[in-house]
Motif scaffolding. Structure first.
Motif, PDB file in Angstrom:
ATOM      1  N   ALA A  10      -8.788  13.087 -22.786  1.00  0.00           N
ATOM      2  CA  ALA A  10      -9.484  11.975 -22.126  1.00  0.00           C
ATOM      3  C   ALA A  10      -9.703  12.293 -20.642  1.00  0.00           C
ATOM      4  CB  ALA A  10      -8.681  10.684 -22.281  1.00  0.00           C
TER       5      ALA A  10
ATOM      6  N   PHE B 104     -16.893  12.358 -28.675  1.00  0.00           N
ATOM      7  CA  PHE B 104     -16.776  10.996 -29.214  1.00  0.00           C
ATOM      8  C   PHE B 104     -16.310  11.020 -30.669  1.00  0.00           C
ATOM      9  CE2 PHE B 104     -17.263   6.591 -29.657  1.00  0.00           C
ATOM     10  CZ  PHE B 104     -17.903   6.332 -30.859  1.00  0.00           C
TER      11      PHE B 104
ATOM     12  N   CYS C 208     -12.615  12.111 -30.645  1.00  0.00           N
ATOM     13  CA  CYS C 208     -11.660  11.156 -30.049  1.00  0.00           C
ATOM     14  C   CYS C 208     -11.590   9.853 -30.844  1.00  0.00           C
ATOM     15  CB  CYS C 208     -12.043  10.816 -28.608  1.00  0.00           C
ATOM     16  SG  CYS C 208     -11.911  12.191 -27.474  1.00  0.00           S
ATOM     17  N   SER C 209     -12.760   9.359 -31.288  1.00  0.00           N
ATOM     18  CA  SER C 209     -12.786   8.045 -31.927  1.00  0.00           C
ATOM     19  C   SER C 209     -12.226   8.074 -33.347  1.00  0.00           C
ATOM     20  CB  SER C 209     -14.208   7.492 -31.958  1.00  0.00           C
ATOM     21  OG  SER C 209     -15.024   8.321 -32.770  1.00  0.00           O
TER      22      SER C 209
ATOM     23  N   PHE D 294     -14.006   5.648 -27.866  1.00  0.00           N
ATOM     24  CA  PHE D 294     -13.268   6.872 -27.564  1.00  0.00           C
ATOM     25  C   PHE D 294     -11.774   6.577 -27.669  1.00  0.00           C
ATOM     26  CE2 PHE D 294     -16.285  10.003 -25.926  1.00  0.00           C
ATOM     27  CZ  PHE D 294     -17.375   9.253 -25.538  1.00  0.00           C
TER      28      PHE D 294
ATOM     29  N   ASP E 192     -13.661   5.657 -22.416  1.00  0.00           N
ATOM     30  CA  ASP E 192     -14.739   4.672 -22.557  1.00  0.00           C
ATOM     31  C   ASP E 192     -15.099   4.133 -21.175  1.00  0.00           C
ATOM     32  OD1 ASP E 192     -12.746   4.092 -25.119  1.00  0.00           O
ATOM     33  OD2 ASP E 192     -14.875   4.098 -25.650  1.00  0.00           O
TER      34      ASP E 192
ATOM     35  N   TRP F 295     -22.231   3.453 -29.605  1.00  0.00           N
ATOM     36  CA  TRP F 295     -21.054   3.183 -28.756  1.00  0.00           C
ATOM     37  C   TRP F 295     -21.469   2.460 -27.480  1.00  0.00           C
ATOM     38  CZ3 TRP F 295     -20.790   5.379 -23.866  1.00  0.00           C
ATOM     39  CH2 TRP F 295     -19.612   5.109 -23.145  1.00  0.00           C
TER      40      TRP F 295
END
Lengths: 219, 231
Positions: free
Chosen positions: B97, B142, B145-146, B152, B161, B194
């Motif tokens: 992140a 994305f 991570c998501s 995210f 995010d 998103w």
């Protein structure tokens, strides 16, 4: 199962040195893999496809990039020994602020002290000294930026010291003459074995910078 | 805790200020918002951020915290028992992140700014290409991570995010003013959806400036820059 830790690095990189100090402070065993920055390895390109830069820490096959992110990662994973960042949220924010200041100001300014000439070089020297003075102001009378103990900000800054001889020689100035308190802090940091062992010889760095200057045709 | 114990020095068009405000909203922290006039910086700003003299600044019990992403992490840590976590709990996810947050600041935002900077058609085209390449990388991030969730950060908005989402207002303004599509439904389908979810989120919608208002501001800024009255 033992952790597998690999560091992709370049011997003279002040960013790589940060990670080496962090790993040493935590007593982490790792494999050091020297990278040729003029002919990048498939491993480096695979592990840092976005920036293609060192240092890269590979921990059990997963890569972590960007030196300050790597150091924070090391501090969080191996949290039971030698904390690098303070516990208090406000102190942590201050530490991150000064590490960010160092990242924003030191590299470009210091690079210009050897990679440029004439007026540009003179301006860079002045700015570099100003940056050191600002950092000196933040240090104040504390032994380390972290207070009584060597910490994150000290670790982010001290690797630049092995390049000072090159800045001073090509830039024709003396850090000690301009910022004596700063040099006192350097001496304290160098008393730590982890730091002394991680910093390469400044004369070797000077030879390397001389080669770089020829490559980019400074004179 | 009294509202005056927490202050935010900001400016409504700034994506960086948005980050601080979203974080405080997630943690249900009441604060006093002080709008800065950037043509003439307040004494409080200069005293609280003497090094950079920039907004946002969070002042908590008279102690200033500067730099937007540092403020977000501070808010997450200082009010850790209130509301959901902002930064991922796993150290590796955190590093990812932080990596992409640094990427958007170092690579995406400068590219976005240079699209509208008026440096000529060639430079504009190159900046657009660079931005879209960056967005394609973020699309991949994305997905990773998501892990199938809306953000995210997973089921709720998190650090990345906030870091990236705060630019959406400016992305839309740049699209409108330069007649170019940047966030594309086909090239970056995940990010496209998103973006809608992010802007509609309860923590975001009250602090996201309206695109039209931002576009007006962008025009004024462009004129000031052209006349040399703004750095």
């Amino acid at each position: 199962m033992a952790d597998e830790v690999i560091l992709l690095d370049f011997w003279a990189s002040m960013f790589g040195i940060r990670v080496r100090i962090a790993l040493a402070e935590k007593g982490i065993k790792y494999e050091y893999k020297e990278q040729d920055l003029f002919n990048k390895s498939p491993l480096l390109l695979q592990m840092n496809p976005v920036h293609k830069k060192i240092p890269v820490l590979i921990h059990n096959g997963k890569s972590v990039c960007e030196s300050s992110i790597i150091v924070q990662y090391i501090d969080e994973v191996w949290k039971d020994k030698a904390p690098l960042l303070p516990y208090d949220p406000y102190q942590r924010a201050q530490a991150r602020f000064w590490a960010d200041f160092i990242d924003k100001k030191m590299y470009d300014t210091s690079r210009k002290t050897w990679a440029t000439k004439g007026e540009e070089q003179e301006a860079a020297k002045k700015e570099f000294i100003e940056v050191l003075k600002t950092l000196g102001g933040e240090l104040g009378d504390k032994p380390f930026f972290g207070g009584d103990n060597f910490g994150y900000v000290d670790l982010c800054l001290i690797p630049y010291y092995c390049w000072f001889y090159s800045y001073e020689t090509f830039g024709k100035f003396s850090v000690e003459a301009e910022c004596p308190k700063f040099i006192a802090w350097v001496t304290r940091c160098l008393q730590r074995e982890t730091v002394a062992k991680a910093l390469p010889d400044e004369k070797k760095v000077f030879e390397f910078v001389s080669v770089l200057r020829e490559k980019i045709r400074v004179e | 805790m009294a509202k005056s114990d927490v202050k935010v020095l900001g400016a409504w068009p700034s994506p960086f200020v948005m980050r601080a405000r979203i974080a405080l909203k997630i943690k249900s922290v009441e604060y006093e918002y002080l709008e800065e006039n950037l043509g003439s910086k307040s004494e409080l700003l200069l005293k609280s951020n003497p090094v950079h003299k920039k907004i946002p600044v969070l002042i908590h019990n008279d102690k200033p915290v500067c730099e937007s992403l540092i403020i977000v992490e501070y808010v997450d840590e200082a009010w850790s028992s209130s509301g959901p976590s902002i930064i991922p709990s796993d150290p590796y996810d955190r590093a990812v992140a932080r990596f992409w947050a640094a990427y958007v600041d170092e690579k995406l935002f400068p590219a976005l700014k240079s699209i509208g900077s008026g440096d000529g058609a060639e430079a504009k085209k190159a900046a657009i290409e660079q931005l879209i390449e960056g967005l394609v990388l973020l699309e991949d991030a994305f997905v990773k991570c998501s892990k199938g969730k809306p953000f995210f950060g997973g089921s709720q908005i998190g650090f990345l995010d906030i870091a990236f989402g705060c630019y959406l207002g400016w992305v839309r303004v740049t699209e409108k003013m330069n007649e170019v599509k940047l966030l594309d439904e086909v090239k970056t389908p995940g990010l496209f959806k998103w973006a809608e979810r992010f802007c509609a989120d309860a923590a975001v919608k009250d602090v996201m400036p309206e695109t039209d208002k931002l576009a007006e501001f962008a025009k004024v800024l462009a004129k000031l820059r052209a006349s040399g009255k703004w750095n």
